[in-house]
Design a protein around this motif. Structure first.
Motif, PDB file in Angstrom:
ATOM      1  N   ILE A 171       0.871  -1.175   0.000  1.00  0.00           N
ATOM      2  CA  ILE A 171       0.000   0.000   0.000  1.00  0.00           C
ATOM      3  C   ILE A 171       0.904   1.220   0.000  1.00  0.00           C
ATOM      4  O   ILE A 171       1.727   1.394   0.905  1.00  0.00           O
ATOM      5  CB  ILE A 171      -0.915   0.029   1.236  1.00  0.00           C
ATOM      6  N   ILE A 172       0.768   2.070  -1.009  1.00  0.00           N
ATOM      7  CA  ILE A 172       1.587   3.274  -1.105  1.00  0.00           C
ATOM      8  C   ILE A 172       0.685   4.505  -1.083  1.00  0.00           C
ATOM      9  O   ILE A 172      -0.525   4.408  -1.274  1.00  0.00           O
ATOM     10  CB  ILE A 172       2.459   3.264  -2.381  1.00  0.00           C
ATOM     11  N   GLY A 173       1.296   5.648  -0.854  1.00  0.00           N
ATOM     12  CA  GLY A 173       0.554   6.899  -0.819  1.00  0.00           C
ATOM     13  C   GLY A 173       1.221   7.882   0.109  1.00  0.00           C
ATOM     14  O   GLY A 173       2.061   7.515   0.947  1.00  0.00           O
ATOM     15  N   GLY A 179      -4.196   7.358   4.658  1.00  0.00           N
ATOM     16  CA  GLY A 179      -5.027   6.367   5.337  1.00  0.00           C
ATOM     17  C   GLY A 179      -4.418   4.987   5.386  1.00  0.00           C
ATOM     18  O   GLY A 179      -5.075   4.035   5.814  1.00  0.00           O
ATOM     19  N   LYS A 180      -3.148   4.851   4.999  1.00  0.00           N
ATOM     20  CA  LYS A 180      -2.516   3.538   4.908  1.00  0.00           C
ATOM     21  C   LYS A 180      -2.449   2.843   6.273  1.00  0.00           C
ATOM     22  O   LYS A 180      -2.850   1.697   6.417  1.00  0.00           O
ATOM     23  CB  LYS A 180      -1.111   3.665   4.312  1.00  0.00           C
ATOM     24  N   HIS A 190       6.425   3.368   2.185  1.00  0.00           N
ATOM     25  CA  HIS A 190       6.658   4.634   1.486  1.00  0.00           C
ATOM     26  C   HIS A 190       7.598   4.459   0.297  1.00  0.00           C
ATOM     27  O   HIS A 190       7.552   5.248  -0.651  1.00  0.00           O
ATOM     28  CB  HIS A 190       7.250   5.664   2.448  1.00  0.00           C
ATOM     29  N   ASN A 191       8.462   3.458   0.352  1.00  0.00           N
ATOM     30  CA  ASN A 191       9.478   3.280  -0.678  1.00  0.00           C
ATOM     31  C   ASN A 191       8.868   2.611  -1.911  1.00  0.00           C
ATOM     32  O   ASN A 191       8.674   1.395  -1.939  1.00  0.00           O
ATOM     33  CB  ASN A 191      10.632   2.435  -0.124  1.00  0.00           C
ATOM     34  N   VAL A 192       8.573   3.408  -2.921  1.00  0.00           N
ATOM     35  CA  VAL A 192       7.904   2.890  -4.123  1.00  0.00           C
ATOM     36  C   VAL A 192       8.806   1.921  -4.872  1.00  0.00           C
ATOM     37  O   VAL A 192       8.328   0.921  -5.435  1.00  0.00           O
ATOM     38  CB  VAL A 192       7.462   4.052  -5.035  1.00  0.00           C
ATOM     39  N   GLY A 194      -2.557   1.921  -4.473  1.00  0.00           N
ATOM     40  CA  GLY A 194      -2.252   3.323  -4.231  1.00  0.00           C
ATOM     41  C   GLY A 194      -3.431   4.034  -3.591  1.00  0.00           C
ATOM     42  O   GLY A 194      -4.555   3.939  -4.089  1.00  0.00           O
ATOM     43  N   MET A 195      -3.161   4.722  -2.478  1.00  0.00           N
ATOM     44  CA  MET A 195      -4.224   5.426  -1.755  1.00  0.00           C
ATOM     45  C   MET A 195      -3.999   6.934  -1.791  1.00  0.00           C
ATOM     46  O   MET A 195      -2.867   7.417  -1.779  1.00  0.00           O
ATOM     47  CB  MET A 195      -4.294   4.954  -0.299  1.00  0.00           C
ATOM     48  N   ARG A 196      -5.110   7.655  -1.804  1.00  0.00           N
ATOM     49  CA  ARG A 196      -5.086   9.123  -1.759  1.00  0.00           C
ATOM     50  C   ARG A 196      -6.354   9.600  -1.071  1.00  0.00           C
ATOM     51  O   ARG A 196      -7.460   9.217  -1.465  1.00  0.00           O
ATOM     52  CB  ARG A 196      -4.998   9.678  -3.185  1.00  0.00           C
TER      53      ARG A 196
END
Length: 259
Positions: A33-35, A40-41, A204-206, A218-220
């Protein structure tokens, strides 16, 4: 299988942190899960193991609805949800073996835990797992004598001692140097395969997400706006995840979950 449907988390007096979120994780898949911060991760992971209470929606793990559980039934369900933490969450004054055995607290009596009289089969299993991740020779060392990578391996073994049906990892490499971070991500990926265990990683590390996970979410602003294999995470998707506006996200439908 973990199936999340229409999940909402709202704190008192604020906008929802999670907004009608749907997600399915199954098999031995490793899902990242990235963002951006605040997407909200971490809240999502904490809703799954009910460290925070969801406001509404459904979270089902292998047929068990988690959102309605309380008391003893909730404690029993949490045994099946392993958690690896960014800050390791070890007891520094205890040995590696004692920290690892804390993963069995939901299975053994209070007296056995207090007196540190662990069942022989638990000690045997702990040595097997510690040998697998390369820390068996540290069994009698205090946790505060270990490096960051070694401490995180202790955290991984502790989670696996729960005999989990899913493993959650909240920024498991954030406190580690680049080389050790890659080793921990490779370890999580290998263990998922070996144990047929689904793993959900907030990261966090894509670049690590692309290299070590099978699927990227991917969350936003509390919504899932990308869900697919690493090869499909192109610049357009990255822009939406990290640079999109709230208005644009409200106008965009949530992607179909990948199973």
């Amino acid at each position: 299988m973990l199936r999340i449907t229409d999940l909402v988390k709202r704190y008192a007096g604020g906008d929802p942190v999670l907004k009608n979120l749907d997600l399915t994780v199954e098999g031995e898949s490793v899902v990242s899960i990235i963002g951006s911060s605040g997407a909200g991760k971490s809240t999502l992971l904490r809703c799954i193991n009910k460290l925070v209470e969801p406001s509404s929606g459904s979270i089902v793990l292998n047929g068990m609805e988690l959102t309605t559980l309380k008391g003893r039934k909730l404690r029993e369900a949490r045994r099946k949800i392993g958690m690896v933490f960014q800050g390791f969450n070890l007891v520094d004054r205890l040995t590696v073996m004692e920290n690892v055995q804390s993963g069995r607290l939901g299975y053994i009596s209070t007296w056995s835990a207090i007196s540190r009289r662990y069942p022989k089969q638990d000690i045997r299993r702990a040595y097997e797992l510690m040998e697998r991740v390369g820390i068996a020779h540290y069994a009698d060392k205090r946790a505060d004598e270990l490096s960051g990578g070694e401490r995180q391996r202790v955290g991984v073994v502790r989670a696996l001692m729960q005999e989990p049906e899913i493993l959650l990892a909240d920024e498991p490499t954030a406190s580690l140097d680049p080389k050790t971070s890659e080793q921990i991500m490779q370890l999580l990926r290998d263990l998922a395969r070996e144990l047929s265990l689904p793993v959900l990683i907030n990261i966090h590390n894509v670049a690590e997400a692309r290299q070590y996970t099978d699927r990227i979410v991917g969350m936003r602003y509390g919504r899932i706006i990308f869900d697919g294999p690493p090869a499909e995470l192109d610049e357009t998707a990255m822009d939406r995840i990290y640079s999109g506006s709230p208005a644009a996200d409200r106008a965009s439908p949530q992607p179909e979950p990948v199973s």
